[in-house]
Design a protein around this motif. Structure first.
Motif, PDB file in Angstrom:
ATOM      1  N   ALA A  10       0.055  35.687   4.861  1.00  0.00           N
ATOM      2  CA  ALA A  10      -0.882  35.857   5.970  1.00  0.00           C
ATOM      3  C   ALA A  10      -1.943  34.762   5.909  1.00  0.00           C
ATOM      4  O   ALA A  10      -2.396  34.376   4.827  1.00  0.00           O
ATOM      5  CB  ALA A  10      -1.534  37.234   5.913  1.00  0.00           C
ATOM      6  N   HIS A  58      -5.115  32.681   8.678  1.00  0.00           N
ATOM      7  CA  HIS A  58      -5.808  32.539   9.960  1.00  0.00           C
ATOM      8  C   HIS A  58      -6.496  31.188   9.959  1.00  0.00           C
ATOM      9  O   HIS A  58      -7.165  30.831   8.978  1.00  0.00           O
ATOM     10  CB  HIS A  58      -6.854  33.648  10.169  1.00  0.00           C
ATOM     11  CG  HIS A  58      -6.239  34.968  10.477  1.00  0.00           C
ATOM     12  ND1 HIS A  58      -5.861  35.337  11.741  1.00  0.00           N
ATOM     13  CD2 HIS A  58      -5.898  36.002   9.677  1.00  0.00           C
ATOM     14  CE1 HIS A  58      -5.324  36.538  11.705  1.00  0.00           C
ATOM     15  NE2 HIS A  58      -5.331  36.959  10.454  1.00  0.00           N
ATOM     16  N   ASP A  95      -9.306  28.577  11.191  1.00  0.00           N
ATOM     17  CA  ASP A  95     -10.687  28.681  11.678  1.00  0.00           C
ATOM     18  C   ASP A  95     -10.861  28.074  13.070  1.00  0.00           C
ATOM     19  O   ASP A  95     -11.637  28.582  13.871  1.00  0.00           O
ATOM     20  CB  ASP A  95     -11.644  27.981  10.707  1.00  0.00           C
ATOM     21  CG  ASP A  95     -11.747  28.688   9.373  1.00  0.00           C
ATOM     22  OD1 ASP A  95     -11.520  29.920   9.330  1.00  0.00           O
ATOM     23  OD2 ASP A  95     -12.033  28.014   8.370  1.00  0.00           O
ATOM     24  N   PRO A 133      -6.738  29.878  17.535  1.00  0.00           N
ATOM     25  CA  PRO A 133      -6.306  31.288  17.472  1.00  0.00           C
ATOM     26  C   PRO A 133      -4.853  31.385  16.995  1.00  0.00           C
ATOM     27  O   PRO A 133      -3.942  31.740  17.746  1.00  0.00           O
ATOM     28  CB  PRO A 133      -6.494  31.767  18.914  1.00  0.00           C
ATOM     29  CG  PRO A 133      -6.308  30.529  19.743  1.00  0.00           C
ATOM     30  CD  PRO A 133      -6.838  29.389  18.906  1.00  0.00           C
ATOM     31  N   GLY A 177      -2.521  32.629  13.502  1.00  0.00           N
ATOM     32  CA  GLY A 177      -2.536  33.316  12.223  1.00  0.00           C
ATOM     33  C   GLY A 177      -1.593  34.509  12.232  1.00  0.00           C
ATOM     34  O   GLY A 177      -0.835  34.719  13.179  1.00  0.00           O
ATOM     35  N   ASP A 220      -1.338  38.754  11.329  1.00  0.00           N
ATOM     36  CA  ASP A 220      -1.908  40.066  11.019  1.00  0.00           C
ATOM     37  C   ASP A 220      -0.746  41.014  10.734  1.00  0.00           C
ATOM     38  O   ASP A 220       0.264  40.979  11.439  1.00  0.00           O
ATOM     39  CB  ASP A 220      -2.713  40.617  12.198  1.00  0.00           C
ATOM     40  CG  ASP A 220      -4.018  39.882  12.414  1.00  0.00           C
ATOM     41  OD1 ASP A 220      -4.666  39.501  11.417  1.00  0.00           O
ATOM     42  OD2 ASP A 220      -4.398  39.669  13.591  1.00  0.00           O
ATOM     43  N   TRP A 229      -0.111  35.165  15.764  1.00  0.00           N
ATOM     44  CA  TRP A 229      -0.962  34.635  16.830  1.00  0.00           C
ATOM     45  C   TRP A 229      -0.666  33.154  17.010  1.00  0.00           C
ATOM     46  O   TRP A 229      -0.793  32.369  16.067  1.00  0.00           O
ATOM     47  CB  TRP A 229      -2.436  34.818  16.474  1.00  0.00           C
ATOM     48  CG  TRP A 229      -2.856  36.245  16.462  1.00  0.00           C
ATOM     49  CD1 TRP A 229      -2.818  37.117  15.407  1.00  0.00           C
ATOM     50  CD2 TRP A 229      -3.358  36.982  17.566  1.00  0.00           C
ATOM     51  NE1 TRP A 229      -3.260  38.355  15.789  1.00  0.00           N
ATOM     52  CE2 TRP A 229      -3.606  38.292  17.113  1.00  0.00           C
ATOM     53  CE3 TRP A 229      -3.618  36.671  18.895  1.00  0.00           C
ATOM     54  CZ2 TRP A 229      -4.112  39.280  17.939  1.00  0.00           C
ATOM     55  CZ3 TRP A 229      -4.128  37.655  19.720  1.00  0.00           C
ATOM     56  CH2 TRP A 229      -4.363  38.941  19.244  1.00  0.00           C
ATOM     57  N   TRP A 230      -0.253  32.782  18.209  1.00  0.00           N
ATOM     58  CA  TRP A 230      -0.099  31.379  18.595  1.00  0.00           C
ATOM     59  C   TRP A 230      -0.724  31.290  19.987  1.00  0.00           C
ATOM     60  O   TRP A 230      -0.044  31.246  20.996  1.00  0.00           O
ATOM     61  CB  TRP A 230       1.368  30.953  18.598  1.00  0.00           C
ATOM     62  CG  TRP A 230       1.566  29.488  18.872  1.00  0.00           C
ATOM     63  CD1 TRP A 230       1.790  28.900  20.093  1.00  0.00           C
ATOM     64  CD2 TRP A 230       1.537  28.422  17.924  1.00  0.00           C
ATOM     65  NE1 TRP A 230       1.909  27.551  19.947  1.00  0.00           N
ATOM     66  CE2 TRP A 230       1.756  27.225  18.622  1.00  0.00           C
ATOM     67  CE3 TRP A 230       1.334  28.369  16.550  1.00  0.00           C
ATOM     68  CZ2 TRP A 230       1.787  25.982  17.998  1.00  0.00           C
ATOM     69  CZ3 TRP A 230       1.369  27.136  15.929  1.00  0.00           C
ATOM     70  CH2 TRP A 230       1.595  25.962  16.644  1.00  0.00           C
ATOM     71  N   ASP A 289      -0.960  37.020  21.115  1.00  0.00           N
ATOM     72  CA  ASP A 289      -0.261  37.797  20.083  1.00  0.00           C
ATOM     73  C   ASP A 289       1.217  37.902  20.395  1.00  0.00           C
ATOM     74  O   ASP A 289       1.618  38.194  21.505  1.00  0.00           O
ATOM     75  CB  ASP A 289      -0.898  39.175  19.907  1.00  0.00           C
ATOM     76  CG  ASP A 289      -0.948  39.994  21.183  1.00  0.00           C
ATOM     77  OD1 ASP A 289      -0.904  39.407  22.283  1.00  0.00           O
ATOM     78  OD2 ASP A 289      -1.027  41.225  21.092  1.00  0.00           O
TER      79      ASP A 289
END
Length: 185
Positions: free
Chosen positions: A117, A119, A121, A124, A126, A128, A169-170, A173
């Protein structure tokens, strides 16, 4: 689900055309995720073990404006909606071609990757383990007052976990199954 979990990701879309993202490995075993994003091409690097290493943005050589100018030169009387559709198709094709050239230059062989996992910075992008609606019932089932709704959500949570699903996330979602394939966007 532990922090050690590795999430499989596979290229989404048709590899021979524009795809939102591509996945693969380099000769040294590094794992890469790359695709057009925010006016450039993002290259996200992971170690062999799936740890996030770096994110680089490469410029796109083609722009929507240059594609639009070319279309206007070829079709001066094209209506606005037809122009927008043709520009989107041609830009997507050009974008996909640039991603493939960069992928080849970096020596990326298409493959499903296994990453932990992460994410970013600045984007958007990452992973989840759960969508928000399941996270709520997982963390506090009693917060769902309606018993029937709570039971339905708990069943959905059990199925989600049994299938190894997660959220990637690309930009938006994407629900991904346990094999790394996007099953819903």
């Amino acid at each position: 689900m532990t922090e050690d979990r590795r999430y499989p990701l596979s290229t989404y879309g048709q590899e021979d055309r524009s795809a939102p993202f591509f996945t693969g490995r380099t000769a040294d075993g590094s794992q890469l995720l790359l695709g057009p994003f925010d006016g450039g091409i993002l290259v996200i690097r992971f170690s062999r073990d799936g740890e996030f290493l770096a994110c680089e943005q490469h410029p796109l050589l083609t722009s929507r404006e240059s594609i639009g100018a070319d279309i206007r030169a070829r079709h001066p009387v094209l209506g606005a909606s037809d122009f927008a559709m043709l520009r989107a198709i041609e830009f997507g094709d050009a974008e996909g071609a640039e991603v493939r050239v960069l992928r080849d230059r970096l020596g990326v062989s298409p493959a499903t990757i296994q990453v932990r996992a992460f994410h970013l910075d600045d984007y958007p992008i990452g992973i989840d383990p759960y969508p928000d609606f399941l996270e709520q019932v997982k963390d506090d089932p009693g917060s769902i007052e309606d018993e029937e709704e709570r039971e339905e959500l708990l069943e959905a949570l059990r199925n989600w976990e049994a299938n190894g699903e997660f959220v990637f996330w690309w930009g938006n979602d994407l629900y991904v199954d346990g094999t790394g394939k996007v099953v819903s966007s």
